[in-house]
Design a protein around this motif. Structure first.
Motif, PDB file in Angstrom:
ATOM      1  N   LEU A  77       0.824  -1.211   0.000  1.00  0.00           N
ATOM      2  CA  LEU A  77       0.000   0.000   0.000  1.00  0.00           C
ATOM      3  C   LEU A  77       0.858   1.260   0.000  1.00  0.00           C
ATOM      4  O   LEU A  77       0.585   2.216  -0.726  1.00  0.00           O
ATOM      5  N   ARG A  78       1.934   1.261   0.789  1.00  0.00           N
ATOM      6  CA  ARG A  78       2.791   2.446   0.859  1.00  0.00           C
ATOM      7  C   ARG A  78       3.538   2.639  -0.453  1.00  0.00           C
ATOM      8  O   ARG A  78       3.626   3.742  -0.979  1.00  0.00           O
ATOM      9  N   GLU A  79       4.073   1.550  -0.998  1.00  0.00           N
ATOM     10  CA  GLU A  79       4.800   1.660  -2.271  1.00  0.00           C
ATOM     11  C   GLU A  79       3.867   2.169  -3.370  1.00  0.00           C
ATOM     12  O   GLU A  79       4.246   2.994  -4.186  1.00  0.00           O
ATOM     13  N   SER A  80       2.650   1.708  -3.370  1.00  0.00           N
ATOM     14  CA  SER A  80       1.717   2.136  -4.398  1.00  0.00           C
ATOM     15  C   SER A  80       1.395   3.611  -4.259  1.00  0.00           C
ATOM     16  O   SER A  80       1.238   4.329  -5.231  1.00  0.00           O
ATOM     17  N   GLN A  81       1.291   4.086  -3.027  1.00  0.00           N
ATOM     18  CA  GLN A  81       1.002   5.499  -2.815  1.00  0.00           C
ATOM     19  C   GLN A  81       2.135   6.373  -3.338  1.00  0.00           C
ATOM     20  O   GLN A  81       1.897   7.410  -3.960  1.00  0.00           O
ATOM     21  N   ASP A  82       3.359   5.929  -3.113  1.00  0.00           N
ATOM     22  CA  ASP A  82       4.504   6.727  -3.561  1.00  0.00           C
ATOM     23  C   ASP A  82       4.626   6.707  -5.083  1.00  0.00           C
ATOM     24  O   ASP A  82       4.909   7.716  -5.712  1.00  0.00           O
ATOM     25  N   ALA A  83       4.406   5.553  -5.686  1.00  0.00           N
ATOM     26  CA  ALA A  83       4.681   5.389  -7.116  1.00  0.00           C
ATOM     27  C   ALA A  83       3.446   5.595  -7.986  1.00  0.00           C
ATOM     28  O   ALA A  83       3.538   5.541  -9.203  1.00  0.00           O
ATOM     29  N   ARG A  84       2.286   5.811  -7.376  1.00  0.00           N
ATOM     30  CA  ARG A  84       1.023   5.972  -8.095  1.00  0.00           C
ATOM     31  C   ARG A  84       0.653   4.711  -8.893  1.00  0.00           C
ATOM     32  O   ARG A  84      -0.198   4.756  -9.751  1.00  0.00           O
ATOM     33  N   ALA A  85       1.319   3.648  -8.664  1.00  0.00           N
ATOM     34  CA  ALA A  85       0.972   2.378  -9.309  1.00  0.00           C
ATOM     35  C   ALA A  85       1.563   1.267  -8.460  1.00  0.00           C
ATOM     36  O   ALA A  85       0.869   0.560  -7.773  1.00  0.00           O
ATOM     37  N   GLY A  86       2.885   1.188  -8.487  1.00  0.00           N
ATOM     38  CA  GLY A  86       3.638   0.325  -7.588  1.00  0.00           C
ATOM     39  C   GLY A  86       3.194  -1.109  -7.552  1.00  0.00           C
ATOM     40  O   GLY A  86       3.020  -1.754  -8.571  1.00  0.00           O
ATOM     41  N   LEU A  87       2.977  -1.622  -6.325  1.00  0.00           N
ATOM     42  CA  LEU A  87       2.795  -3.048  -6.116  1.00  0.00           C
ATOM     43  C   LEU A  87       1.341  -3.501  -6.136  1.00  0.00           C
ATOM     44  O   LEU A  87       1.077  -4.690  -6.014  1.00  0.00           O
ATOM     45  N   LEU A  88       0.419  -2.585  -6.243  1.00  0.00           N
ATOM     46  CA  LEU A  88      -0.979  -3.004  -6.315  1.00  0.00           C
ATOM     47  C   LEU A  88      -1.258  -3.663  -7.671  1.00  0.00           C
ATOM     48  O   LEU A  88      -0.813  -3.188  -8.701  1.00  0.00           O
ATOM     49  N   LEU A  89      -2.007  -4.749  -7.600  1.00  0.00           N
ATOM     50  CA  LEU A  89      -2.437  -5.421  -8.824  1.00  0.00           C
ATOM     51  C   LEU A  89      -3.654  -4.696  -9.375  1.00  0.00           C
ATOM     52  O   LEU A  89      -4.651  -4.523  -8.663  1.00  0.00           O
ATOM     53  N   GLU A  90      -3.601  -4.246 -10.625  1.00  0.00           N
ATOM     54  CA  GLU A  90      -4.720  -3.543 -11.248  1.00  0.00           C
ATOM     55  C   GLU A  90      -5.346  -4.416 -12.331  1.00  0.00           C
ATOM     56  O   GLU A  90      -4.639  -5.033 -13.133  1.00  0.00           O
ATOM     57  N   GLU A  91      -6.671  -4.451 -12.335  1.00  0.00           N
ATOM     58  CA  GLU A  91      -7.409  -5.171 -13.370  1.00  0.00           C
ATOM     59  C   GLU A  91      -8.483  -4.245 -13.919  1.00  0.00           C
ATOM     60  O   GLU A  91      -9.297  -3.694 -13.164  1.00  0.00           O
ATOM     61  N   HIS A  92      -8.478  -4.077 -15.236  1.00  0.00           N
ATOM     62  CA  HIS A  92      -9.436  -3.206 -15.904  1.00  0.00           C
ATOM     63  C   HIS A  92     -10.537  -4.068 -16.510  1.00  0.00           C
ATOM     64  O   HIS A  92     -10.266  -4.971 -17.309  1.00  0.00           O
TER      65      HIS A  92
END
Length: 746
Positions: A77-92
């Motif tokens: 969650l923290r990495e994603s906040q910093d990188a605006r993408a990061g480690l969160l898995l995104e599915e469209h």
């Protein structure tokens, strides 16, 4: 030289599992440590501070309780906040973007969601009402499940786990290798109509079979699905009772403490069991069961963002629809559910997209009626017509008319094709989707013929061409026979109203079945028809303007139809009033009858008694001229394709055979027994009498549901069958003792 692992696992480990042997690839000799409060707090804080996710604080606490290592989730969650993408898995997906974190979860923190595989099964416990959650007009990655009470939640958890295992199981695979493919999980809030406090937790949306199988591993090889469901419900819905001096905690925390204490107990048992064997020895089965099921991998959906579109759903509907889109891509296109589960999932998603997307048409209430959120009695309110009877049959007529209007049906078909990944959908394919919508009010009361009815919908149902075009509306009435005269006079509205109502009634009561004609014959008999025809073609023939016999058949079937029970002539043993049926007297007044156009009440009688309607009569009425040409008495009966797919002959005759069984069972004791043969024979008869009572009780409990199965899993049925056949064979072998020729009088 690198050091070897301190606790090398025995390899291979072969364990006895019921009647099978399973080779276990690897077993951990240590279980993960419980998570620290500080790490759970950091996860909650990271979630609340992230702009890429969308959950309330109580839901983050549920995620933190479920994660084996909450610090790794916080890092994502923290990495994603910093990188605006990061480690969160995104599915469209269509209409939204979902964001997830990956983690191992404690098995005992994951509740099962509503199981799509059992969507068309007839189960004893009702599913909860499912609602989405939105905050300031934006969707949240959480659903609201509304139950009557915590006891309802417990019963539903037990039913979902056990029904899932009846459909499929990966138990031996998980015992051998653990759960290797991640479940799809998200937060849920359970709310209760009885006023109990809400409860936050995690539910598995995909991987419910893996979840249930992991519980089966823990329950052991001798456990049947009901035992496994009971174990899971006992753990998941348990509540820690506070002592008199403890401050009162919310119900969510009391339940979480009970599950945490259960894990401590399992951990203690595991440690003691492992300690009982040497390092180079294989762990005992009890330890393997705990190790292989203690934790499972999961993708936890924690964020959702709706796409800006003209046809976008309400914010509360976005998250559930997006998740179902992912599940459909897996289980409809690539790893399919069975056809009935697919139909329920496809039509409910397509309906949501089409009806809720048409905000200007005011179809939200129609959607709620179609998916069961509103009852049949609400249909007059939904359609704004107080004259309309609030019955299941009128619900079916109005929904069928609405969903077959070209503007809606074309869009529904397109949506369904997208979901199923198909290029074409025939009228029969569309009818098969409407079947589970139509039968909702009587799904449990007509359970014994539900499968044949669904097959009939797959064979076209009531959807012939004239029904599917614009330009007609149903005529509301509480007396369908009053529509026959205008129908014969040229009223299309009257004819097609009778087609929808009467056709639905004939299908629901198993008077009309799939592929009419699989039992072709030259003489009227149960399970026979004079010629082949698809179901929708029969309905079309009955509804022709010049067919008085057909229109009266439809009208009388619709007028007599009852939601709550089957007629005597549905083709089932129970409804036919055969010997030994305790319901025969009550059911006698509900029956479909053959039409006689010359009779004042339009009912055919023989020797003063009304003649029960057979499928034969319906098919004859659909095309009297064709039937007359075919039924010139031939020398030999046409027995072409004698085998009946729906086994109507077997259904009809089986009841007579069963009803004719006598009570005079005669047993024989073993010669040389120290006990008197008459005493043992008496005991044997008493045992059989008790077994018969229990069998009747079992039949009563199984009535109205398709799961759990009456005789449990297949192995149990085989064992019971072998015992029953042994008893039957021994008794039958002594038939000769009682059938000698009588002496002649002299």
């Amino acid at each position: 030289m690198p050091a070897s692992p301190p606790n090398p696992p025995a390899s291979p480990i072969v364990v006895d599992w019921g009647k099978e042997q399973v080779e276990v690839s690897t077993v951990d000799r240590e279980l993960p440590e419980p998570s620290a409060m500080d790490d759970r707090s950091k996860l909650v804080k990271a979630g609340l501070n992230s702009s890429l996710v969308s959950l309330p604080e109580d839901a983050w606490h549920a995620v933190a309780r479920g994660a084996v290592t909450p610090e790794t989730v916080a890092l994502q969650l923290r990495e994603s906040q910093d990188a605006r993408a990061g480690l969160l898995l995104e599915e469209h997906v269509d209409g939204a973007t979902l964001r997830s974190v990956h983690s191992r979860l404690w098995l005992s923190e994951i509740f099962p969601a509503i199981q799509p595989r059992t969507g068309q099964e007839l189960l004893g416990v009702e599913d909860p009402r499912v609602e989405g959650v939105a905050e300031d007009g934006s969707p949240q990655a959480i659903l609201r499940y509304r139950y009557e009470s915590p006891a309802h939640l417990r019963r539903h958890v037990k039913q979902t786990i056990s029904a899932t295992l009846y459909k499929n199981s990966y138990t031996e695979s998980i015992l051998a290798r653990r759960v290797t493919r991640a479940l799809i999980v998200h937060p849920v809030v359970y709310e209760f109509d009885d006023g109990s406090e809400p409860v936050y937790g995690l539910i598995a949306r995909d991987g419910i079979t893996r979840l249930a199988s992991a519980w089966n591993v823990l329950a052991g090889p001798e456990s049947d699905p009901e035992d496994v469901g009971t174990l899971a419900a006992d753990v998941l819905v348990a509540e820690q009772r506070p002592s008199a001096n403890d401050p009162v905690k919310p119900l969510t925390q009391r339940m979480a403490l009970a599950r945490e204490n259960w894990r401590k107990t399992q951990r203690t048992l595991f440690t003691k069991t492992i300690a009982s064997v040497a390092v180079d020895e294989a762990p005992p089965l009890a330890a393997i069961q705990i190790a292989q099921s203690y934790v499972v991998p999961a993708h936890i959906t924690v964020g959702v963002r709706a796409h800006d579109r003209e046809d976008s759903l309400n914010a509360e509907e976005v998250f559930d629809d997006a998740l179902r889109s992912i599940l459909a891509s897996v289980h409809v296109e690539f790893k399919p559910w069975d056809s009935s589960a697919q139909n329920v999932e496809v039509v409910s998603r397509a309906l949501k997209r089409v009806l809720l997307g048409r905000k200007q048409d005011g179809l939200e209430a129609v959607y709620e009626l179609a998916v069961g959120r509103r009852k049949a009695k609400d249909a007059p309110e939904v359609y704004g017509d107080p004259r309309m009877p609030g019955t299941g049959l009128w619900r079916a007529v109005r929904l069928l008319h609405t969903l077959t209007r070209p503007a809606i049906s074309d869009e529904l078909r397109n949506r369904a094709k997208e979901i199923k990944g198909e290029r074409r959908m025939t009228d029969k394919g569309y009818a098969s989707l409407l079947g589970p919508i139509v039968d909702h009010p009587w799904r449990s009361t007509k359970m014994s013929v539900a499968q044949q009815a669904r097959n009939a919908w797959s064979n076209g149902g009531v959807l012939f061409k004239e029904v599917l075009v614009d330009g007609w509306v149903p005529i509301v009435t509480d007396d369908f026979t009053g529509l026959v005269e205008p129908a014969l006079g040229g009223s299309q509205d009257a004819r097609l109203t009778l087609a929808l109502a009467g056709g639905t009634a004939l299908i629901a009561d198993k008077i009309l079945t799939r592929n009419v004609g699989s039992g072709v014959g030259a003489y009227r008999a149960p399970g026979k028809v004079p010629f082949r025809s698809d179901v929708h073609k029969v309905i079309e023939g009955l509804a022709k303007e010049d067919n008085a016999l057909g229109l009266w058949t439809l009208a009388l079937a619709a007028q007599r139809f009852e939601d709550g029970r089957l007629p005597r002539n549905s083709g089932t043993k129970q409804a036919l009033g055969l010997p030994g049926d305790p319901h025969s007297a009550a059911d006698a007044e509900y029956q479909h009858l053959v039409v006689d156009l010359e009779a004042e009440d339009r009912v055919l009688r023989e020797d003063g008694e009304p003649v029960l309607l057979l499928e034969w009569d319906v098919v004859v009425a659909s095309d009297p001229k064709k039937a007359a040409l075919l039924l010139d008495p031939p020398e030999d009966e046409d027995v072409e394709d004698e085998e009946d797919d729906d086994q109507d002959d077997e259904d009809w005759t089986h009841g007579h055979r069963a009803g004719g069984a006598g009570d005079g069972a005669v047993g024989s004791g073993a010669t040389g027994s120290p006990r008197d043969i008459s005493d043992v024979r008496r005991e044997f008869k008493d045992f059989l009498s008790t077994a018969r009572i229990r069998l009747d009780e079992l039949q009563g409990l199984a009535e109205g549901v398709t799961l759990p199965l009456m005789f449990g899993m297949k192995d149990n049925w085989i064992e019971l069958r072998e015992m029953a056949l042994h008893v039957q064979n021994v008794i039958e072998n002594h038939k000769g003792d009682y059938t000698q020729d009588e002496p002649e009088e002299g």
